[in-house]
Design a protein around this motif. Sequence first.
Motif, PDB file in Angstrom:
ATOM      1  N   LYS A 198      -3.108  -1.953   1.962  1.00  0.00           N
ATOM      2  CA  LYS A 198      -2.665  -2.199   3.167  1.00  0.00           C
ATOM      3  C   LYS A 198      -3.524  -3.154   4.050  1.00  0.00           C
ATOM      4  O   LYS A 198      -3.744  -3.245   5.434  1.00  0.00           O
ATOM      5  CB  LYS A 198      -3.515  -0.039   4.128  1.00  0.00           C
ATOM      6  N   ASN A 199      -4.073  -3.557   2.789  1.00  0.00           N
ATOM      7  CA  ASN A 199      -4.755  -4.361   3.636  1.00  0.00           C
ATOM      8  C   ASN A 199      -4.908  -6.076   3.564  1.00  0.00           C
ATOM      9  O   ASN A 199      -5.083  -7.022   3.681  1.00  0.00           O
ATOM     10  CB  ASN A 199      -6.780  -4.603   2.883  1.00  0.00           C
ATOM     11  N   LYS A 254      -4.923   4.450   0.777  1.00  0.00           N
ATOM     12  CA  LYS A 254      -4.707   2.080   0.587  1.00  0.00           C
ATOM     13  C   LYS A 254      -3.640   1.231   0.261  1.00  0.00           C
ATOM     14  O   LYS A 254      -3.294   0.546   0.406  1.00  0.00           O
ATOM     15  CB  LYS A 254      -5.589   2.185  -0.757  1.00  0.00           C
TER      16      LYS A 254
END
Length: 184
Positions: free
Chosen positions: A150-151, A74
């Motif tokens: 990471k998004n 993440k």
Amino acid sequence: MSNYDSQWKEQFSNAYLLAITSQAGWKIASWNVDKDLMDATIETKIEFTDGRYKSHKVDLQLKCTDSPVTNTEKFISYQICKEHIEHIKKRVLSDPFYFILIHVPKEKEKWVEHIKENIDFNTILRNCGFHYEIISSNMNELKPTLQFQKNSIFSAEFLKNSISEFDTFEKYREYLNQRMKINT
């Protein structure tokens, strides 16, 4: 590792920025040197439904790494110089300000790849850039290790979406008023 490693990463960061802003239709005002912890200012024109328009600017600090502090499913964590964090905490942020972390492979030869598919070639920049917005409400919580989600991909889509809500000048003015309230 070469003595030029940081220069190569800086140049790749600039290339990544140019690719993304070109795709989004934004302009870049690059600085020859890191000016006040800003590597570049990007700009676009917001057109309102009543025919008026406004220039919209975003300040960027670019970082490029092949070895983040941690790299999980993440987050990517990246260590920022403590003096930089203290300097940033003193800024008055009238324009949006983002750290952009470009994560590249360790092998420089893999940063850019050319792949042949049928009769065409594709150029691929590896790996990815992530954004972390610095806003006044989170300045006191800033720590030397930033957590890049990471998004939170720094992409043309992200740039377009960042201004999509401003269809009227009144909405943009309210956005500016909110930014200035937060910054005082």
